[in-house]
Design a protein around this motif. Structure first.
Motif, mmCIF file in Angstrom:
data_model
loop_
_atom_site.group_PDB
_atom_site.id
_atom_site.type_symbol
_atom_site.label_atom_id
_atom_site.label_comp_id
_atom_site.label_asym_id
_atom_site.label_seq_id
_atom_site.Cartn_x
_atom_site.Cartn_y
_atom_site.Cartn_z
ATOM 1 N N SER B 155 0.825 -1.210 0.000
ATOM 2 C CA SER B 155 0.000 0.000 0.000
ATOM 3 C C SER B 155 0.855 1.253 0.000
ATOM 4 O O SER B 155 0.330 2.361 -0.068
ATOM 5 N N GLY B 156 2.163 1.089 0.064
ATOM 6 C CA GLY B 156 3.071 2.232 0.134
ATOM 7 C C GLY B 156 3.286 2.880 -1.220
ATOM 8 O O GLY B 156 2.766 2.425 -2.245
ATOM 9 N N ALA B 157 4.064 3.943 -1.214
ATOM 10 C CA ALA B 157 4.265 4.734 -2.426
ATOM 11 C C ALA B 157 4.878 3.903 -3.543
ATOM 12 O O ALA B 157 4.462 3.988 -4.696
ATOM 13 N N VAL B 158 5.859 3.077 -3.201
ATOM 14 C CA VAL B 158 6.526 2.265 -4.213
ATOM 15 C C VAL B 158 5.690 1.030 -4.539
ATOM 16 O O VAL B 158 5.379 0.741 -5.695
ATOM 17 N N GLY B 159 5.308 0.308 -3.497
ATOM 18 C CA GLY B 159 4.601 -0.959 -3.692
ATOM 19 C C GLY B 159 3.318 -0.815 -4.469
ATOM 20 O O GLY B 159 3.004 -1.656 -5.330
ATOM 21 N N SER B 160 2.557 0.232 -4.188
ATOM 22 C CA SER B 160 1.283 0.397 -4.886
ATOM 23 C C SER B 160 1.504 0.588 -6.385
ATOM 24 O O SER B 160 0.730 0.097 -7.205
ATOM 25 N N ALA B 161 2.580 1.276 -6.742
ATOM 26 C CA ALA B 161 2.877 1.470 -8.166
ATOM 27 C C ALA B 161 3.368 0.176 -8.812
ATOM 28 O O ALA B 161 3.006 -0.134 -9.953
ATOM 29 N N VAL B 162 4.157 -0.610 -8.079
ATOM 30 C CA VAL B 162 4.662 -1.870 -8.638
ATOM 31 C C VAL B 162 3.491 -2.758 -9.074
ATOM 32 O O VAL B 162 3.456 -3.275 -10.198
ATOM 33 N N GLY B 163 2.531 -2.937 -8.172
ATOM 34 C CA GLY B 163 1.417 -3.832 -8.480
ATOM 35 C C GLY B 163 0.551 -3.323 -9.614
ATOM 36 O O GLY B 163 0.134 -4.096 -10.489
ATOM 37 N N GLY B 191 -6.577 -2.568 -7.295
ATOM 38 C CA GLY B 191 -6.828 -3.607 -8.289
ATOM 39 C C GLY B 191 -5.873 -4.785 -8.279
ATOM 40 O O GLY B 191 -5.821 -5.549 -9.247
ATOM 41 N N PHE B 192 -5.101 -4.936 -7.178
ATOM 42 C CA PHE B 192 -4.290 -6.150 -7.050
ATOM 43 C C PHE B 192 -5.218 -7.374 -7.012
ATOM 44 O O PHE B 192 -6.384 -7.268 -6.614
ATOM 45 N N ASP B 193 -4.693 -8.543 -7.374
ATOM 46 C CA ASP B 193 -5.492 -9.766 -7.331
ATOM 47 C C ASP B 193 -5.681 -10.274 -5.909
ATOM 48 O O ASP B 193 -6.670 -10.929 -5.598
ATOM 49 N N ALA B 194 -4.713 -10.010 -5.060
ATOM 50 C CA ALA B 194 -4.807 -10.447 -3.659
ATOM 51 C C ALA B 194 -3.825 -9.630 -2.840
ATOM 52 O O ALA B 194 -2.870 -9.054 -3.380
ATOM 53 N N CYS B 195 -4.076 -9.580 -1.539
ATOM 54 C CA CYS B 195 -3.119 -8.912 -0.646
ATOM 55 C C CYS B 195 -3.105 -9.657 0.688
ATOM 56 O O CYS B 195 -4.151 -9.909 1.291
ATOM 57 N N LYS B 286 7.525 9.417 -18.119
ATOM 58 C CA LYS B 286 6.524 9.611 -19.173
ATOM 59 C C LYS B 286 5.362 8.643 -18.977
ATOM 60 O O LYS B 286 4.195 9.038 -19.012
ATOM 61 N N GLU B 287 5.706 7.368 -18.714
ATOM 62 C CA GLU B 287 4.646 6.378 -18.485
ATOM 63 C C GLU B 287 3.882 6.710 -17.203
ATOM 64 O O GLU B 287 2.651 6.712 -17.181
ATOM 65 N N LEU B 288 4.615 6.991 -16.138
ATOM 66 C CA LEU B 288 3.975 7.244 -14.837
ATOM 67 C C LEU B 288 3.101 8.503 -14.882
ATOM 68 O O LEU B 288 1.974 8.510 -14.380
ATOM 69 N N LYS B 296 -5.225 6.335 -14.141
ATOM 70 C CA LYS B 296 -5.015 4.880 -14.228
ATOM 71 C C LYS B 296 -3.987 4.372 -13.221
ATOM 72 O O LYS B 296 -3.835 3.165 -13.032
ATOM 73 N N LEU B 297 -3.272 5.276 -12.633
ATOM 74 C CA LEU B 297 -2.319 4.894 -11.578
ATOM 75 C C LEU B 297 -2.740 5.643 -10.320
ATOM 76 O O LEU B 297 -2.648 6.866 -10.255
ATOM 77 N N LYS B 298 -3.251 4.875 -9.363
ATOM 78 C CA LYS B 298 -3.786 5.505 -8.155
ATOM 79 C C LYS B 298 -2.744 5.518 -7.045
ATOM 80 O O LYS B 298 -1.845 4.677 -7.011
ATOM 81 N N TYR B 299 -2.905 6.475 -6.150
ATOM 82 C CA TYR B 299 -1.986 6.533 -5.012
ATOM 83 C C TYR B 299 -2.706 7.199 -3.857
ATOM 84 O O TYR B 299 -3.752 7.823 -4.014
ATOM 85 N N ARG B 300 -2.157 7.029 -2.707
ATOM 86 C CA ARG B 300 -2.733 7.586 -1.502
ATOM 87 C C ARG B 300 -1.620 8.257 -0.717
ATOM 88 O O ARG B 300 -0.479 7.810 -0.746
ATOM 89 N N GLU B 301 -1.958 9.317 -0.010
ATOM 90 C CA GLU B 301 -0.953 10.047 0.749
ATOM 91 C C GLU B 301 -1.359 10.134 2.215
ATOM 92 O O GLU B 301 -2.541 10.235 2.537
ATOM 93 N N THR B 302 -0.370 10.070 3.068
ATOM 94 C CA THR B 302 -0.570 10.438 4.470
ATOM 95 C C THR B 302 0.182 11.744 4.675
ATOM 96 O O THR B 302 1.387 11.812 4.425
ATOM 97 N N VAL B 303 -0.545 12.777 5.072
ATOM 98 C CA VAL B 303 0.030 14.118 5.110
ATOM 99 C C VAL B 303 0.189 14.583 6.554
ATOM 100 O O VAL B 303 -0.789 14.683 7.294
ATOM 101 N N ALA B 304 1.419 14.851 6.934
ATOM 102 C CA ALA B 304 1.677 15.440 8.251
ATOM 103 C C ALA B 304 1.699 16.952 8.096
ATOM 104 O O ALA B 304 2.126 17.466 7.056
ATOM 105 N N GLY B 305 1.254 17.673 9.106
ATOM 106 C CA GLY B 305 1.120 19.114 8.989
ATOM 107 C C GLY B 305 2.250 19.883 9.638
ATOM 108 O O GLY B 305 2.385 19.870 10.859
ATOM 109 N N GLY B 306 3.045 20.543 8.823
ATOM 110 C CA GLY B 306 4.091 21.408 9.334
ATOM 111 C C GLY B 306 5.402 20.675 9.575
ATOM 112 O O GLY B 306 5.429 19.494 9.947
ATOM 113 N N LEU B 307 6.498 21.412 9.371
ATOM 114 C CA LEU B 307 7.826 20.797 9.462
ATOM 115 C C LEU B 307 8.076 20.126 10.811
ATOM 116 O O LEU B 307 8.700 19.062 10.884
#
Lengths: 331, 331
Positions: B155-163, B191-195, B286-288, B296-307
């Motif tokens: 579900s992370g930034a990299v893993g979600s894109a890999v799948g 849209g992964f087949d399983a997790c 270019k592809e991404l 077609k490429l979904k992602y999710r963010e966790t946003v912390a507020g302020g430095l």
């Protein structure tokens, strides 16, 4: 001879291999059908891969069946033939197993020229072990001149060839072996630049001293502590040819602790089985045969006498008691 | 603004990262020299690699110096410029660190088009994490249609894109993630087949069920138990892209137990760092970018507020508390 002896797998090992995993049988010499030939085996090769075949686990080859002749490479002489391609007296190499004789249709036999190369060398430096070394070095490790390579089980059939082939390519070759005698042989006879005695108890420090510029490529036969020590010395983009993990074959598998270097040093590791790359054997055997025939590729053999001695020799090999290529003289 | 805030490395972690490893400072905004420009950072990226940079050990990059601004990727807006290539108002991506502002000579800044792609996505799916996924998948895993791939931290930034990239190539994509919520997201939204939920306690059995035809390629972000479970399911000639070992970053390294499959299945494993392959970024981005812009490429963010929230968010990410790409909103 109307009968011959063979050794079959009697039971699968529970932990370490034990004598009762094997059974010596005397069986009748079969009569030949058209196209077949009979070989009197002169030498049997004992190799670490056999240990894995004794178990009933997922691996690269089907497990050895209980009651079947133990698998193994052999060299011998044709003593009867109903195959036009083979004549009595031909020297041949094959996979006829732990047995004094074997019947073949000739398909997987290779005729040998023993003019300049001793028959037994075709089980070692000019056979599967030599090709294993050649493949791992040239296809996976791909060392450049001046690079440092490390090979474990360095006095063994495969390791001794890896280091000598690397030296021919202008590399610094460092071995790991068990005991001062083996290490002296690796440096003084085989011409490695250094050899670490893993039994001396200073593996990591000794390896660091022997690899002042780090390690660019590893040929791994053993696994465990030595493999971990190598990983910690790897240079960026290093290559690892994974050929064996003998430290973990006979009993508990050995964990790997320095996994992080695979990532941080961007290493490439590849496991391989040389029999899956037969297309390269002619090229490799030509180099190996030329080097052995001219004395430039040295090897050493530990010879057990008679088929009945094979199980003990095999168990000793798994503990590193052999010195160089372990074979069994059958005649 | 005459001053801005930044976070520096105050001390190296002893075991797990702790708040006192960081120090928040307020520093004057420097005046620009010719050729320089000033960026107001809008978002800071938090990534696992930063954990390794905090230590003083052999790795792919020099360790972060004590007292220096913590390293990190940023996106922001040019607020002052003495560089003819950049104008005030330009959106830019760079490595300006854990800081509200940064000065650059422009050499390592990339101008961004935010017409169809949100600014923060350039820190995730259309940035370094996305490229990491793209590189590992296309250059190392090289999956063929119909093959099964597994990715950890799915579900992370990299893993979600890999799948998702693997699904686009006709593969069966199986993720490993921590907890039912993340797993549901990976299957239902991405849209992964399983997790597999590694926290459910049946990792090996669940993975076996989700990979009925074995595993052909793995994208490894985590290491430890999940990596071992994957190794035991590998098909012959499988490929492993080793991208991270986050399970072992924060404290004790995790040993690998199923090393034997690397050999018996003749696997190829390669560790990599995407920043060493900049030549492929234009092709990958270019592809991404196209996939993100068209949904077609979904992602999710966790946003912390302020430095000031960055250290806590970073420590949480190392424990898997984030959900998707962890970023810090700075403005």
């Amino acid at each position: 001879m109307s009968t011959f002896k063979r050794i079959v797998l009697a039971s699968r090992p529970q932990g370490q291999v034990a004598p009762d995993n094997f059974r010596l049988e005397e069986v009748p010499v079969p009569s030949l059908k058209d196209g077949e030939l009979l070989v009197r085996n002169h030498y049997l090769s004992l190799d670490p891969y056999m240990r894995m075949r004794m178990e009933d686990v997922k691996s690269y080859a089907a497990p050895q069946a209980i009651g079947d002749t133990m698998v193994g490479g052999t060299v011998g002489e044709v003593v009867d033939s109903k195959n036009p391609k083979f004549a009595v007296g031909d020297k041949v190499q094959g996979m006829l197993g732990w047995a004094e004789m074997g019947v073949s249709d000739g398909a997987l036999l290779r005729k040998l020229d023993t003019t300049h190369i001793p028959l037994s060398a075709y089980l070692g430096a000019v056979g599967m072990p030599g090709m294993t070394a050649w493949y791992g070095l040239t296809q996976i490790m791909q060392p450049k001149e001046g690079e440092t390579i490390v090979v474990s089980a360095a006095s063994g059939a495969v390791g001794s060839a890896v280091g000598q082939l690397a030296k021919q390519r202008g590399c610094r070759a460092v071995g790991i072996a068990g005991g001062k005698e083996k290490c002296d042989y690796v440096v003084n006879e085989l011409g490695f630049d250094a050899c670490i005695d893993y039994k001396a108890g200073n593996l990591a420090a000794d390896l660091a001293q022997a690899t002042p510029n780090g390690i660019d490529a590893v040929f791994e036969n053993v696994g465990g502590e030595g493999f971990d020590a190598c990983l910690a010395r790897m240079n960026p983009f290093g290559r690892i040819a994974l050929c064996g993990l003998i430290a973990g074959y006979d009993g508990q598998p050995m964990p790997l602790n320095n996994v992080r270097y695979l990532l941080t040093m961007r290493l490439t590791l590849r496991g391989f089985i040389v029999s899956e790359h037969m297309d390269l054997w002619p090229q490799g055997l030509k180099e190996l045969g030329g080097l052995v025939a001219t004395g430039k590729l040295k090897y050493r053999e530990t010879v057990a006498g008679g088929l009945a001695a094979a199980p003990e020799a095999f168990m000793g090999m798994l503990k590193g008691r052999n010195f160089g290529k372990q074979i069994v003289k059958l005649i």
